[in-house]
Motif scaffolding. Structure first.
Motif, PDB file in Angstrom:
ATOM      1  N   ALA A 148       3.051   6.323  -4.125  1.00 23.69           N
ATOM      2  CA  ALA A 148       2.799   4.924  -4.489  1.00 23.69           C
ATOM      3  C   ALA A 148       1.395   4.819  -5.084  1.00 23.69           C
ATOM      4  O   ALA A 148       0.424   5.288  -4.501  1.00 23.69           O
ATOM      5  N   PRO A 149       1.261   4.203  -6.270  1.00 19.09           N
ATOM      6  CA  PRO A 149      -0.043   4.102  -6.888  1.00 19.09           C
ATOM      7  C   PRO A 149      -0.933   3.051  -6.209  1.00 19.09           C
ATOM      8  O   PRO A 149      -2.148   3.158  -6.242  1.00 19.09           O
ATOM      9  N   ILE A 150      -0.328   2.037  -5.582  1.00 18.11           N
ATOM     10  CA  ILE A 150      -1.095   0.979  -4.924  1.00 18.11           C
ATOM     11  C   ILE A 150      -0.468   0.707  -3.564  1.00 18.11           C
ATOM     12  O   ILE A 150       0.732   0.535  -3.443  1.00 18.11           O
ATOM     13  N   PHE A 151      -1.309   0.666  -2.555  1.00 16.44           N
ATOM     14  CA  PHE A 151      -0.831   0.349  -1.218  1.00 16.44           C
ATOM     15  C   PHE A 151      -1.250  -1.077  -0.891  1.00 16.44           C
ATOM     16  O   PHE A 151      -2.414  -1.431  -0.998  1.00 16.44           O
ATOM     17  N   GLU A 152      -0.276  -1.895  -0.546  1.00 20.35           N
ATOM     18  CA  GLU A 152      -0.549  -3.291  -0.219  1.00 20.35           C
ATOM     19  C   GLU A 152       0.010  -3.599   1.161  1.00 20.35           C
ATOM     20  O   GLU A 152       1.066  -3.116   1.514  1.00 20.35           O
TER      21      GLU A 152
END
Length: 62
Positions: free
Chosen positions: A57-61
């Motif tokens: 995953a490029p961005i963890f939110e």
């Protein structure tokens, strides 16, 4: 990593030397017990098979 059995007590002793950490005798058994728990959790996580085509995953939110 290979399948050799990790000697957690030896690992703790060697890491304490490497980090110049003065691990007092009364705490050593507790530190080893916690690393045994960490080892068990890591083995569980590492035993979960991942597909070859999985992408990180490029961005963890939250």
């Amino acid at each position: 990593m290979n399948n050799q059995e990790l000697d957690v007590g030896e690992y703790v002793d060697q890491m304490a030397l490497l980090l110049d950490l003065r691990l007092r005798g009364e705490y050593r058994d507790g530190v080893i017990a916690n690393f045994e728990r960490i080892k068990a959790i890591a083995q569980l996580v590492n035993s979960f098979p991942l597909p070859q085509d999985i992408e990180a995953a490029p961005i963890f939110e939250p």
